[in-house]
Write an enzyme that holds these catalytic residues in place. Sequence first.
Site, short mmCIF file in Angstrom:
data_model
loop_
_atom_site.label_atom_id
_atom_site.label_comp_id
_atom_site.label_asym_id
_atom_site.label_seq_id
_atom_site.Cartn_x
_atom_site.Cartn_y
_atom_site.Cartn_z
N TYR A 16 -7.79 -0.26 16.17
CA TYR A 16 -7.11 -1.33 16.90
C TYR A 16 -6.51 -0.87 18.22
O TYR A 16 -6.05 -1.69 19.01
CB TYR A 16 -6.00 -1.93 16.04
N HIS A 21 -5.53 -7.54 21.16
CA HIS A 21 -4.50 -7.93 20.19
C HIS A 21 -3.35 -6.93 20.16
O HIS A 21 -2.26 -7.27 19.70
CB HIS A 21 -5.15 -8.03 18.80
N TYR A 65 1.31 -4.29 10.18
CA TYR A 65 0.19 -5.11 10.64
C TYR A 65 0.70 -6.43 11.19
O TYR A 65 1.75 -6.93 10.81
CB TYR A 65 -0.89 -5.31 9.57
N ASN A 67 0.08 -9.62 10.98
CA ASN A 67 0.39 -10.83 10.20
C ASN A 67 1.63 -10.69 9.33
O ASN A 67 2.04 -11.66 8.69
CB ASN A 67 -0.81 -11.21 9.32
N ASP A 92 -0.03 -10.93 22.65
CA ASP A 92 -1.23 -11.41 23.34
C ASP A 92 -1.32 -12.92 23.21
O ASP A 92 -0.81 -13.50 22.26
CB ASP A 92 -2.47 -10.75 22.74
N ASN A 113 -0.54 -15.43 14.61
CA ASN A 113 -0.08 -15.06 13.28
C ASN A 113 1.13 -14.13 13.28
O ASN A 113 1.98 -14.20 12.39
CB ASN A 113 -1.22 -14.44 12.47
#
Length: 192
Positions: A16, A21, A65, A67, A92, A113
Amino acid sequence: MNKFLIVGLGNIGDEYAHTRHNIGFDVANAFVRKHGGSFSSERLAYKAEVRWKGRLFVCICPTTYMNRSGASVKYWMDKERFSAEQMLVIVDDLALPLSKLRLRPGGSAAGHNGLKDIEAVLGTQEYPRLRFGIGNNYPKGRQADFVLGKWLPAEEPLVLKKIDRCIEIIENISTIGLTATMNTVNNLDLSV
């Protein structure tokens, strides 16, 4: 002393790193680097403290993470005794073109999210957020690939310029306040 909680949203893991993101992580890291700080692995987050012009910035990148960002944000707000107004969440935003930044004192999660989870855990939408436009240049049905994808080489100079502008925004919020900073940011159309 004025205190601020700077929250860069993203996902942990090399896959990532430096994706669209994860721009919140990248902005938080750039801010901490500029001011000579460094992150350490703490409870639910990578955390750094920066002092600048008599102000303290507690900077976190949640390790929960995207979410599940709310648990980390709530933990550090409680531990460091921050109010929601002392926080800035950097995130973002697909709905904004790459040329735009948007600073707001609160409002809807707009489908993001990470913001949805923070809102659910805190029980409010009223906390400042800085939205980093990433554009929406992807084929139908490929939103996740786009958001989790790396910046295109042609986009990188503008992304770096916007990261520098985000550092200024964080500094300005601490000196001239959120409203005055919003007036200097929200109508900008950035280019290289």
